[in-house]
Motif scaffolding. Sequence first.
Motif, mmCIF file in Angstrom:
data_model
loop_
_atom_site.group_PDB
_atom_site.id
_atom_site.type_symbol
_atom_site.label_atom_id
_atom_site.label_comp_id
_atom_site.label_asym_id
_atom_site.label_seq_id
_atom_site.Cartn_x
_atom_site.Cartn_y
_atom_site.Cartn_z
ATOM 1 N N ILE A 1 0.823 -1.216 0.000
ATOM 2 C CA ILE A 1 0.000 0.000 0.000
ATOM 3 C C ILE A 1 0.854 1.262 0.000
ATOM 4 N N PHE A 2 1.903 1.306 0.837
ATOM 5 C CA PHE A 2 2.658 2.544 1.035
ATOM 6 C C PHE A 2 4.060 2.517 0.446
ATOM 7 N N GLY A 3 4.474 1.463 -0.191
ATOM 8 C CA GLY A 3 5.801 1.394 -0.780
ATOM 9 C C GLY A 3 6.773 0.646 0.119
ATOM 10 N N GLU A 4 7.998 0.579 -0.296
ATOM 11 C CA GLU A 4 9.040 -0.120 0.449
ATOM 12 C C GLU A 4 9.137 0.423 1.870
ATOM 13 N N PRO A 5 9.570 -0.416 2.830
ATOM 14 C CA PRO A 5 9.712 0.067 4.208
ATOM 15 C C PRO A 5 10.660 1.252 4.335
ATOM 16 N N ALA A 6 11.613 1.397 3.409
ATOM 17 C CA ALA A 6 12.523 2.532 3.451
ATOM 18 C C ALA A 6 11.796 3.826 3.100
ATOM 19 N N ASN A 7 10.637 3.720 2.448
ATOM 20 C CA ASN A 7 9.820 4.874 2.135
ATOM 21 C C ASN A 7 9.394 5.539 3.438
ATOM 22 N N LEU A 8 9.360 6.854 3.463
ATOM 23 C CA LEU A 8 9.050 7.598 4.670
ATOM 24 C C LEU A 8 7.664 7.255 5.215
ATOM 25 N N VAL A 9 6.671 7.173 4.364
ATOM 26 C CA VAL A 9 5.311 6.888 4.825
ATOM 27 C C VAL A 9 5.232 5.486 5.427
ATOM 28 N N GLY A 10 5.856 4.510 4.785
ATOM 29 C CA GLY A 10 5.866 3.147 5.305
ATOM 30 C C GLY A 10 6.554 3.074 6.657
ATOM 31 N N ARG A 11 7.653 3.782 6.807
ATOM 32 C CA ARG A 11 8.369 3.801 8.083
ATOM 33 C C ARG A 11 7.524 4.443 9.177
ATOM 34 N N ILE A 12 6.810 5.506 8.828
ATOM 35 C CA ILE A 12 5.941 6.169 9.810
ATOM 36 C C ILE A 12 4.837 5.214 10.267
ATOM 37 N N ILE A 13 4.268 4.444 9.326
ATOM 38 C CA ILE A 13 3.238 3.468 9.679
ATOM 39 C C ILE A 13 3.799 2.441 10.656
ATOM 40 N N TYR A 14 4.995 1.918 10.390
ATOM 41 C CA TYR A 14 5.601 0.942 11.292
ATOM 42 C C TYR A 14 5.876 1.560 12.661
ATOM 43 N N ILE A 15 6.322 2.803 12.702
ATOM 44 C CA ILE A 15 6.575 3.491 13.977
ATOM 45 C C ILE A 15 5.272 3.661 14.745
ATOM 46 N N LEU A 16 4.196 4.069 14.060
ATOM 47 C CA LEU A 16 2.901 4.242 14.725
ATOM 48 C C LEU A 16 2.381 2.928 15.299
ATOM 49 N N ILE A 17 2.579 1.835 14.578
ATOM 50 C CA ILE A 17 2.151 0.528 15.087
ATOM 51 C C ILE A 17 2.978 0.145 16.317
ATOM 52 N N GLY A 18 4.266 0.448 16.312
ATOM 53 C CA GLY A 18 5.100 0.179 17.485
ATOM 54 C C GLY A 18 4.688 1.006 18.693
ATOM 55 N N VAL A 19 4.399 2.278 18.482
ATOM 56 C CA VAL A 19 3.934 3.146 19.569
ATOM 57 C C VAL A 19 2.581 2.659 20.086
ATOM 58 N N ALA A 20 1.726 2.198 19.179
ATOM 59 C CA ALA A 20 0.427 1.656 19.588
ATOM 60 C C ALA A 20 0.607 0.432 20.467
ATOM 61 N N GLY A 21 1.592 -0.383 20.163
ATOM 62 C CA GLY A 21 1.875 -1.549 20.999
ATOM 63 C C GLY A 21 2.288 -1.145 22.406
ATOM 64 N N ILE A 22 3.106 -0.113 22.515
ATOM 65 C CA ILE A 22 3.510 0.389 23.832
ATOM 66 C C ILE A 22 2.301 0.931 24.587
ATOM 67 N N ASP A 23 1.415 1.636 23.869
ATOM 68 C CA ASP A 23 0.198 2.150 24.495
ATOM 69 C C ASP A 23 -0.690 1.015 24.992
ATOM 70 N N MET A 24 -0.762 -0.077 24.247
ATOM 71 C CA MET A 24 -1.577 -1.208 24.683
ATOM 72 C C MET A 24 -0.975 -1.888 25.914
ATOM 73 N N ILE A 25 0.342 -1.889 26.036
ATOM 74 C CA ILE A 25 0.980 -2.417 27.249
ATOM 75 C C ILE A 25 0.591 -1.549 28.436
ATOM 76 N N MET A 26 0.641 -0.228 28.259
ATOM 77 C CA MET A 26 0.239 0.677 29.342
ATOM 78 C C MET A 26 -1.241 0.509 29.664
ATOM 79 N N LEU A 27 -2.082 0.283 28.645
ATOM 80 C CA LEU A 27 -3.505 0.064 28.862
ATOM 81 C C LEU A 27 -3.736 -1.198 29.697
ATOM 82 N N LEU A 28 -2.933 -2.210 29.459
ATOM 83 C CA LEU A 28 -3.039 -3.445 30.226
ATOM 84 C C LEU A 28 -2.833 -3.173 31.717
#
Length: 71
Positions: A36-63
């Motif tokens: 959808i967003f291009g290679e992971p080296a693409n800025l948008v793809g990297r931002i998506i991966y970063i947001l998913i990682g931050v969301a994981g940290i938020d879910m740990i805090m939610l737990l």
Amino acid sequence: MYKFSIIDKTSLILIIIGAINWGLIGLFNFNMVEIIFGEPANLVGRIIYILIGVAGIDMIMLLFKTKNSCK
């Protein structure tokens, strides 16, 4: 009972997207984010991966938040 904030709901959606993407990678070697967003080296793809990682940290805090509110 803990009431989910909009950030918690958004994080949950991102975690679900990330889990589906990892399942697709494992089963079919198909990276949905990359397609959808291009290679992971693409800025948008990297931002998506970063947001998913931050969301994981938020879910740990939610737990921990929900664990403390149940007492």
